[in-house]
Design a protein around this motif. Structure first.
Motif, mmCIF file in Angstrom:
data_model
loop_
_atom_site.group_PDB
_atom_site.id
_atom_site.type_symbol
_atom_site.label_atom_id
_atom_site.label_comp_id
_atom_site.label_asym_id
_atom_site.label_seq_id
_atom_site.Cartn_x
_atom_site.Cartn_y
_atom_site.Cartn_z
ATOM 1 N N LEU A 119 0.852 -1.183 0.000
ATOM 2 C CA LEU A 119 0.000 0.000 0.000
ATOM 3 C C LEU A 119 0.887 1.232 0.000
ATOM 4 O O LEU A 119 1.718 1.411 0.898
ATOM 5 C CB LEU A 119 -0.902 0.007 1.246
ATOM 6 N N VAL A 120 0.719 2.083 -0.995
ATOM 7 C CA VAL A 120 1.570 3.265 -1.135
ATOM 8 C C VAL A 120 0.761 4.521 -0.846
ATOM 9 O O VAL A 120 -0.259 4.781 -1.491
ATOM 10 C CB VAL A 120 2.195 3.348 -2.545
ATOM 11 N N HIS A 121 1.240 5.288 0.138
ATOM 12 C CA HIS A 121 0.567 6.523 0.555
ATOM 13 C C HIS A 121 1.435 7.720 0.214
ATOM 14 O O HIS A 121 2.571 7.839 0.685
ATOM 15 C CB HIS A 121 0.310 6.493 2.070
ATOM 16 N N GLN A 122 0.918 8.591 -0.632
ATOM 17 C CA GLN A 122 1.575 9.864 -0.904
ATOM 18 C C GLN A 122 1.173 10.837 0.186
ATOM 19 O O GLN A 122 -0.022 11.105 0.368
ATOM 20 C CB GLN A 122 1.168 10.391 -2.289
ATOM 21 N N TRP A 123 2.150 11.369 0.895
ATOM 22 C CA TRP A 123 1.868 12.203 2.053
ATOM 23 C C TRP A 123 0.959 13.382 1.694
ATOM 24 O O TRP A 123 1.173 14.079 0.710
ATOM 25 C CB TRP A 123 3.168 12.738 2.651
ATOM 26 N N GLY A 124 -0.046 13.591 2.494
ATOM 27 C CA GLY A 124 -0.940 14.728 2.322
ATOM 28 C C GLY A 124 -2.207 14.433 1.550
ATOM 29 O O GLY A 124 -3.146 15.226 1.577
ATOM 30 N N THR A 125 -2.257 13.286 0.870
ATOM 31 C CA THR A 125 -3.457 12.995 0.076
ATOM 32 C C THR A 125 -4.688 12.818 0.953
ATOM 33 O O THR A 125 -5.812 13.061 0.502
ATOM 34 C CB THR A 125 -3.258 11.723 -0.772
ATOM 35 N N GLU A 126 -4.477 12.419 2.214
ATOM 36 C CA GLU A 126 -5.616 12.230 3.111
ATOM 37 C C GLU A 126 -6.336 13.539 3.405
ATOM 38 O O GLU A 126 -7.500 13.536 3.821
ATOM 39 C CB GLU A 126 -5.167 11.566 4.423
ATOM 40 N N ASN A 127 -5.654 14.654 3.160
ATOM 41 C CA ASN A 127 -6.253 15.970 3.403
ATOM 42 C C ASN A 127 -6.720 16.656 2.129
ATOM 43 O O ASN A 127 -7.189 17.795 2.168
ATOM 44 C CB ASN A 127 -5.235 16.870 4.120
#
Length: 204
Positions: A119-127
């Motif tokens: 699972l790859v999370h690009q920082w800040g996408t959750e916001n």
């Protein structure tokens, strides 16, 4: 806790369910053509394994509980890449006690596990309210599958946890299998081999 086994190569079910009517009259491969097309693996590939499937996620605070608590996977490794502003989480059906303590051994161990999820999370996408992963797009990815020991109990549990269903086990056209969605919209097929025997036994 129920244990699951990742199953690959089941996208045929989804293809038949969702695409057959738009293709008109079609004919599948004959047994002889199939035998001709599927060559014997080269000896040099005998130690190759299907190691990982990479999925983009929007919010790890939603995705990690889903894959660990709901699906019962174990977090195998986390890698931060500050220069790219992203984190990669590797998960799979492994015993946490088997995770090596030594860092170098841990890395090698992670990349020799079969059928893991990255699972790859690009920082800040959750916001970012406009950011969406392509889990529900038609750009090639169909779904991945989980074999469960008791499909009815598994689906009852998913339902009690508020998991979104794409297809429930008694929905047509193929009964005794289900599809659910993860927080980013990726489709996950829920199957039990024994439950599929009546449907598949008469097929070639």
């Amino acid at each position: 806790m129920l244990r699951y086994v990742v199953v690959l190569g089941t996208c045929l079910f989804a293809f038949v369910i969702f695409n057959y009517s738009s293709m008109g009259e079609t004919v599948g491969l004959s047994d002889s053509e199939l035998k001709e097309l599927c060559e014997q693996p080269d000896a040099s590939t005998k130690d190759f394994i299907m190691q990982q499937t990479n999925l983009c996620i929007k919010d790890p605070r939603k995705s990690l509980p889903f894959y660990t608590r709901v699906l019962g996977m174990t977090l195998l490794q986390k890698f931060d890449f500050p220069e790219m502003k992203l984190t990669a989480f590797f998960l799979g059906y492994e015993n946490p006690d088997d995770i090596p303590k030594n860092k170098a051994d841990h890395i090698e161990w992670t990349f020799t596990r079969k059928a893991t999820i990255e699972l790859v999370h690009q920082w800040g996408t959750e916001n970012d309210p406009n950011f969406k992963c392509k889990g529900s797009s038609t750009e090639g990815f169909g779904h991945f599958g989980l074999h469960v020991p008791d499909i009815e109990k598994a689906c009852e549990r998913f339902e009690s946890l508020g998991v979104e269903f794409v297809k429930k086990i008694n929905d047509a056209p193929i009964k005794r299998l289900a599809f659910i969605k993860d927080p980013d919209g990726y489709k996950i097929e829920i199957i039990n081999g024994k439950a599929l025997v009546p449907f598949l036994h008469q097929r070639k």
